[in-house]
Design a protein around this motif. Structure first.
Motif, mmCIF file in Angstrom:
data_model
loop_
_atom_site.group_PDB
_atom_site.id
_atom_site.type_symbol
_atom_site.label_atom_id
_atom_site.label_comp_id
_atom_site.label_asym_id
_atom_site.label_seq_id
_atom_site.Cartn_x
_atom_site.Cartn_y
_atom_site.Cartn_z
ATOM 1 N N LYS A 75 0.811 -1.221 0.000
ATOM 2 C CA LYS A 75 0.000 0.000 0.000
ATOM 3 C C LYS A 75 0.839 1.264 0.000
ATOM 4 O O LYS A 75 0.524 2.235 -0.674
ATOM 5 C CB LYS A 75 -0.953 -0.001 1.200
ATOM 6 C CG LYS A 75 -2.057 -1.046 1.130
ATOM 7 C CD LYS A 75 -3.150 -0.762 2.145
ATOM 8 C CE LYS A 75 -2.672 -0.872 3.582
ATOM 9 N NZ LYS A 75 -2.349 -2.254 3.963
ATOM 10 N N GLU A 79 3.685 0.883 5.281
ATOM 11 C CA GLU A 79 3.362 -0.533 5.406
ATOM 12 C C GLU A 79 4.610 -1.387 5.213
ATOM 13 O O GLU A 79 4.846 -2.340 5.965
ATOM 14 C CB GLU A 79 2.299 -0.937 4.393
ATOM 15 C CG GLU A 79 1.889 -2.404 4.529
ATOM 16 C CD GLU A 79 0.818 -2.822 3.553
ATOM 17 O OE1 GLU A 79 -0.181 -3.419 3.996
ATOM 18 O OE2 GLU A 79 0.979 -2.573 2.340
ATOM 19 N N SER A 82 6.765 -1.173 8.240
ATOM 20 C CA SER A 82 6.167 -1.934 9.333
ATOM 21 C C SER A 82 6.402 -3.425 9.161
ATOM 22 O O SER A 82 6.603 -4.146 10.157
ATOM 23 C CB SER A 82 4.666 -1.646 9.414
ATOM 24 O OG SER A 82 4.422 -0.298 9.765
ATOM 25 N N GLU A 229 0.560 -10.938 7.909
ATOM 26 C CA GLU A 229 -0.622 -10.846 7.066
ATOM 27 C C GLU A 229 -0.668 -12.100 6.199
ATOM 28 O O GLU A 229 0.333 -12.467 5.579
ATOM 29 C CB GLU A 229 -0.587 -9.596 6.180
ATOM 30 C CG GLU A 229 -0.707 -8.290 6.946
ATOM 31 C CD GLU A 229 -0.763 -7.083 6.028
ATOM 32 O OE1 GLU A 229 -1.110 -6.004 6.515
ATOM 33 O OE2 GLU A 229 -0.456 -7.218 4.828
#
Length: 374
Positions: A75, A79, A82, A229
């Motif tokens: 994105k 992101e 992170s 994720e």
């Protein structure tokens, strides 16, 4: 060709690529064509959409001299940072070295690790030592990672990534580069600088939309990141929906958990096609020439004072200056009211034109800044 690609309204002076840049005409057309295709035919051409996404990875890989399989489409820069920060297996006492002038994305993410016992060392880049030496001397046996912007957003300072990468290899320290203020403006060779992770949004110097970023990871470094994720898109066996024995993809696709942002992929692919056609070496030459001409002009204007370091190798496309009499906030507000798109950063006014910005517009913006509100 350049004149046909950029058609900003006449009363606008756009000097703000370090924030959000305008799209080329081909990017507008790509978005319109994608929307029209979807509106009339639904997902009939989905295989073609996937081919565009694949081509975008290849363009991104060529831009930094790597393989397409090492590029993830995420994105944004935050992101990607992170994913690195929270993917590593930190131990209490580990340290991260950054500068004291990073954009919040490349500071907050490391500070968020404090609860895990990780310490962040912020280094002053404007002391008696060179920025590189100051960063290197902050590395010790507890240092796990060095994170630095290729070009600082508020001052325009550019660092020697190859020197930093070499020192990181010697100290067995991971090297993470926030390249959002250089990709699309300067040549970038991930092999030469030895970065383990590189990330950059497409909406600044890469001439694309917000909402899609390139995230490079070196294969050996990629394996060190714990995933947080998961979904259908990040598995090695993508498309085998009933396979119970799934594994994360070996490629950087492991960081893409679900359905891709096809709209932004079409847009950024079109934008990078222009960069490839012009040539990043040619673009870099023009960007640096713009900065050099701005330095010379600012030195000649009686009311302006340069903040950005104009030493060769220390600047890119960002030029920051202040007015000797008018407060920064007042001058910034007035310039924006006059449709001179810029930013208030680093104690001054930040101009960041791209290769396509006409010099007449840049000079007009500087003259207006020098005169100020009457």
């Amino acid at each position: 060709m350049i004149e046909q690609e950029f058609n900003l309204q006449d009363d606008l002076i756009h000097l703000n690529h370090a924030a959000v840049g305008p799209w080329p005409k081909r990017t507008l057309q790509a978005v319109e064509a994608f929307a029209h295709d979807n509106h009339q035919l639904g997902s009939l051409h989905y295989p073609h959409w996937v081919a565009v996404e694949t081509r975008l990875r290849e363009r991104g890989a060529r831009l930094i001299n790597t393989r397409a399989e090492d590029i993830a489409l995420v994105k944004n820069t935050s992101e990607a940072l992170s994913m690195v920060a929270w993917g590593l297996d930190w131990q209490p006492g580990d340290t991260v070295v950054i500068s004291d002038e990073e954009f919040p994305s490349n500071r907050i993410v490391w500070e968020s690790l404090e609860a895990r016992g990780v310490q962040v060392r912020q280094v002053n880049l404007h002391g008696q030592q060179s920025p590189e030496q100051a960063l290197i001397e902050a590395i010790d046996a507890q240092t796990r990672l060095l994170a630095i912007s290729s070009v600082q957003y508020a001052s325009g300072l550019r660092v020697d990534l190859e020197q930093l990468g070499e020192q990181c290899r010697q100290h067995n320290v991971l090297f993470c580069v926030d390249a959002i203020q250089s990709l699309g403006a300067l040549q970038f060779d991930v092999q030469a600088c030895g970065a383990d992770f590189v990330m950059a949004d497409g909406h600044k110097w890469m001439l694309g939309p917000e909402g899609l970023a390139l995230f490079y990871s070196r294969p050996t470094a990629r394996e060190q990141l714990r995933l947080f994720e998961y979904g259908w898109h990040m598995v090695e066996q993508m498309g085998e929906f009933d396979n119970p024995n799934w594994q994360p993809a070996h490629s950087a696709r492991r960081f893409e958990c679900g359905s891709p942002n096809m709209l932004c992929a079409h847009a950024l692919d079109a934008s990078l096609s222009l960069i490839e056609e012009i040539g990043i070496a040619t673009i870099e030459q023009q960007v640096l020439q713009n900065s050099q001409r701005m330095f010379d002009t600012i030195d000649q204007l009686p009311n302006l004072e340069l903040i950005t370091d104009k030493q060769a190798g220390r600047y890119a496309g960002i030029v920051v200056f202040r007015h000797k009499q008018i407060p920064v906030e007042q001058l910034y507000t007035w310039l924006m009211e006059q449709h001179v798109l810029c930013a208030q950063r680093g104690g001054g006014i930040r101009f960041s034109p791209h290769f396509h910005t006409p010099w007449a517009k840049i000079e007009q913006g500087l003259q207006m800044a020098n005169a100020g509100p009457q």
